[in-house]
Design a protein around this motif. Structure first.
Motif, PDB file in Angstrom:
ATOM      1  N   VAL A 150       0.861  -1.186   0.000  1.00 25.45           N
ATOM      2  CA  VAL A 150       0.000   0.000   0.000  1.00 25.45           C
ATOM      3  C   VAL A 150       0.895   1.232   0.000  1.00 25.45           C
ATOM      4  N   CYS A 151       0.609   2.147  -0.902  1.00 27.11           N
ATOM      5  CA  CYS A 151       1.421   3.356  -1.058  1.00 27.11           C
ATOM      6  C   CYS A 151       1.405   4.169   0.235  1.00 27.11           C
ATOM      7  N   GLY A 152       2.600   4.530   0.722  1.00 27.73           N
ATOM      8  CA  GLY A 152       2.710   5.291   1.950  1.00 27.73           C
ATOM      9  C   GLY A 152       2.244   6.723   1.779  1.00 27.73           C
ATOM     10  N   SER A 153       2.089   7.154   0.549  1.00 25.44           N
ATOM     11  CA  SER A 153       1.717   8.546   0.309  1.00 25.44           C
ATOM     12  C   SER A 153       0.223   8.704   0.025  1.00 25.44           C
ATOM     13  N   CYS A 154      -0.298   7.906  -0.932  1.00 26.35           N
ATOM     14  CA  CYS A 154      -1.707   8.119  -1.314  1.00 26.35           C
ATOM     15  C   CYS A 154      -2.618   6.954  -0.912  1.00 26.35           C
ATOM     16  N   GLY A 155      -2.034   5.858  -0.439  1.00 19.80           N
ATOM     17  CA  GLY A 155      -2.859   4.756   0.063  1.00 19.80           C
ATOM     18  C   GLY A 155      -3.316   3.769  -0.989  1.00 19.80           C
TER      19      GLY A 155
ATOM     20  N   LEU B 293       7.350   2.133  -8.214  1.00 19.84           N
ATOM     21  CA  LEU B 293       6.748   3.431  -7.945  1.00 19.84           C
ATOM     22  C   LEU B 293       5.228   3.277  -7.915  1.00 19.84           C
ATOM     23  N   CYS B 294       4.562   4.022  -7.083  1.00 14.82           N
ATOM     24  CA  CYS B 294       3.109   3.971  -7.028  1.00 14.82           C
ATOM     25  C   CYS B 294       2.546   4.401  -8.383  1.00 14.82           C
ATOM     26  N   PRO B 295       1.692   3.560  -8.991  1.00 17.83           N
ATOM     27  CA  PRO B 295       1.153   3.920 -10.301  1.00 17.83           C
ATOM     28  C   PRO B 295       0.292   5.183 -10.247  1.00 17.83           C
ATOM     29  N   ALA B 296      -0.244   5.505  -9.074  1.00 14.90           N
ATOM     30  CA  ALA B 296      -1.124   6.670  -8.978  1.00 14.90           C
ATOM     31  C   ALA B 296      -0.344   7.957  -8.732  1.00 14.90           C
ATOM     32  N   CYS B 297       0.551   7.955  -7.725  1.00 15.63           N
ATOM     33  CA  CYS B 297       1.173   9.219  -7.330  1.00 15.63           C
ATOM     34  C   CYS B 297       2.683   9.243  -7.514  1.00 15.63           C
ATOM     35  N   GLY B 298       3.281   8.086  -7.831  1.00 10.03           N
ATOM     36  CA  GLY B 298       4.715   8.066  -8.100  1.00 10.03           C
ATOM     37  C   GLY B 298       5.587   7.920  -6.864  1.00 10.03           C
TER      38      GLY B 298
HETATM   39 ZN    ZN Z   1       0.584   6.593  -4.283  1.00 11.69          ZN
END
Ligand code: ZN
Lengths: 89, 379
Positions: A7-12, A21-26
């Motif tokens: 789970v992305c630590g930035s956008c969840g 890299l998170c596909p949503a927020c990088g």
């Molecule tokens: Zn993210």
């Protein structure tokens, strides 16, 4: 007994398998969540083994070994055999 | 008409596909055979070739330079592409720019594979790291089970039965009967299709491509006479493997592709879609706009069954065979043959425009790559 989900630590946003890299927020910081169960959306029977596409509560679809006779639509409990997802009715 | 490049495709050739290649066959030897055949077909001398592009799964540890050395080439432009079902169009995407820029004048593109049984098992379990880590241990047994699930989902969404897919297999086999180098040429009926052994329900043996050894080759030149490239578009990983797998990147590029080509889908005289499985061939046809009302069953009955569409006229991979990476070029070889009037008994009369797609590279659940090209025959 559960499946590890990144789970992305930035956008969840949740991903399986984990990307760089998170596909949503990088972002590149991840935390691990557990998926104890999911919903079987499709099954393929190879005879010796059954495969299934399992919708995880966090969103992603994981390909799992299906043990037992669970059919599409069933709730399944999740575990791991090494890195391989395992689903049971 | 508009044109995206001055480069032209001057010819195509195939090293014959074979289920049981002779002793001593190697990936290098089939690629070399395709190279020799395409020079013979085009009358181009080896000394004129100053560019080489290679696509292969099994050439490793060799690369394009090893093949260049063993073919006696001194290329000014050299490229490896490992992207399976999109490699043919992908290599053209690079080669046409190199020709326009003057980096080379005559480029040969070769693609193909020779598999031993061990090679094939190794490829299936190590297709990429994700496969090796998350799928091979199931054991998933290769892509059949994944595409069985996709096919079942497509059946539910479009109200299809197995027989509907059979219409495509039967039609392609009809074309294969007219192609002397297809590996399966005997006609089949819908009954044969339905009676074939089940591989993974709902996929039967005739839904799965026969693995063969073989190679394809194309020659491109910087200008002059030949098959022109009216449009080429690609979009890879368009949905990050987060979709249902039944829509490909073609859905996002089709409009721009046909705009560049100055011609719509119904103006294509010959169409080759990447047919690793009938379900994915149909998914691409939907993405490209061939089934505007979404009624795939009627499309299959009225366009395919009755032979009103020149689709995969070589027999496609389903009947002509999948020579590994050459699956990304087989549609191009056929389109070039049709546009040059060299397709023999299966020649589509007055074929002027052809559409070819590439699809593939299963990242996790389905193919992550897609591209397409519109070709125009010499006037
Ligand atoms: Zn993210």
């Amino acid at each position: 007994m559960s499946l590890r989900v990144a789970v992305c630590g930035s956008c969840g946003k949740a991903s399986f398998p984990p990307p760089f890299l998170c596909p949503a927020c990088g972002a590149r910081e991840w935390r691990e969540e557990e998926a104890a169960s999911g919903t079987l959306e499709a099954v393929a029977d190879r005879g010796e083994v059954r495969l299934g596409a399992v919708r995880l509560p966090q969103g992603p679809l994981a390909i799992a070994r299906v043990e037992g006779d669970a059919e599409a639509g069933a709730e399944v409990s999740l575990s791991e055999d090494g890195d391989v997802p395992v689903a049971r009715a | 008409m508009s044109r995206v490049t001055n480069a032209v495709i001057v010819g195509a050739a195939q090293s014959p596909y074979s289920r049981h290649p002779p002793e001593g066959t190697t990936t290098g030897s089939v690629l070399a055979d395709a190279f020799v055949r395409v020079l013979e077909a085009t009358g181009i001398r080896r000394e004129e070739v100053d560019g080489l592009g290679v696509a292969s799964f099994t050439l490793v540890p060799d690369r394009a330079i090893d093949l260049a050395w063993k073919l006696g080439l001194r290329p000014r432009w050299l490229m490896d592409d490992g992207n399976g079902g999109v490699s043919g169009i992908q290599l053209i995407q690079h080669a046409m720019r190199a020709l326009d820029a003057g980096d080379a004048e005559t480029i040969v593109l070769v693609s193909g594979d020779h598999f031993t049984r061990e090679d094939f098992t190794r490829l299936v379990d190590n297709y990429n790291r994700t496969t090796a880590q998350y799928l091979a241990g199931i054991p998933h047994g290769g892509p059949n089970a994944l595409f069985a699930m996709l096919t079942r989902q497509q059946m539910e969404r479009h109200g299809l039965e197995r027989a509907d897919y059979g219409r495509l297999a039967v039609a392609q086999r009809r074309w294969a009967g007219l192609n002397p180098v297809a590996v399966y040429r005997d006609p089949i009926t819908l009954e044969d299709y339905l009676a074939a052994p089940i591989v993974v329900e709902p996929l039967g043996r005739l839904d799965c491509v026969p693995v063969v050894s073989g190679a394809d080759a194309l020659v491109l030149r910087a200008g002059g006479d030949g098959v022109r490239i009216r449009a080429l578009r690609a979009l890879h990983n368009w949905d990050g493997q987060e979709g249902d797998g039944l829509q490909t990147g073609l859905s996002q590029i089709a409009e721009g592709l046909f705009a560049d080509a100055g011609a719509g889908p119904e103006e294509m005289d010959v169409v080759s879609v990447y047919d690793d499985y009938p379900a994915m061939a149909l998914a691409q046809l939907v993405d490209l706009g061939y089934v505007p009302d979404g009624d795939l069953s009627r499309f299959l009955r009225e366009r395919i069954d009755e032979g009103r569409m020149a689709l995969n006229t070589s027999g496609g991979q389903l009947s002509a065979g999948q020579a590994g990476t050459a699956g990304g070029t087989i549609g191009l070889v056929e389109a070039v043959a049709q546009l040059l009037g060299q397709a023999g008994d299966r020649q589509v009369s007055n074929a002027r425009l052809a559409l070819v797609t590439g699809y593939g590279m299963v990242l996790y659940r389905y193919g992550g790559c897609a591209n397409a090209i519109v070709l125009e025959g010499p006037s």
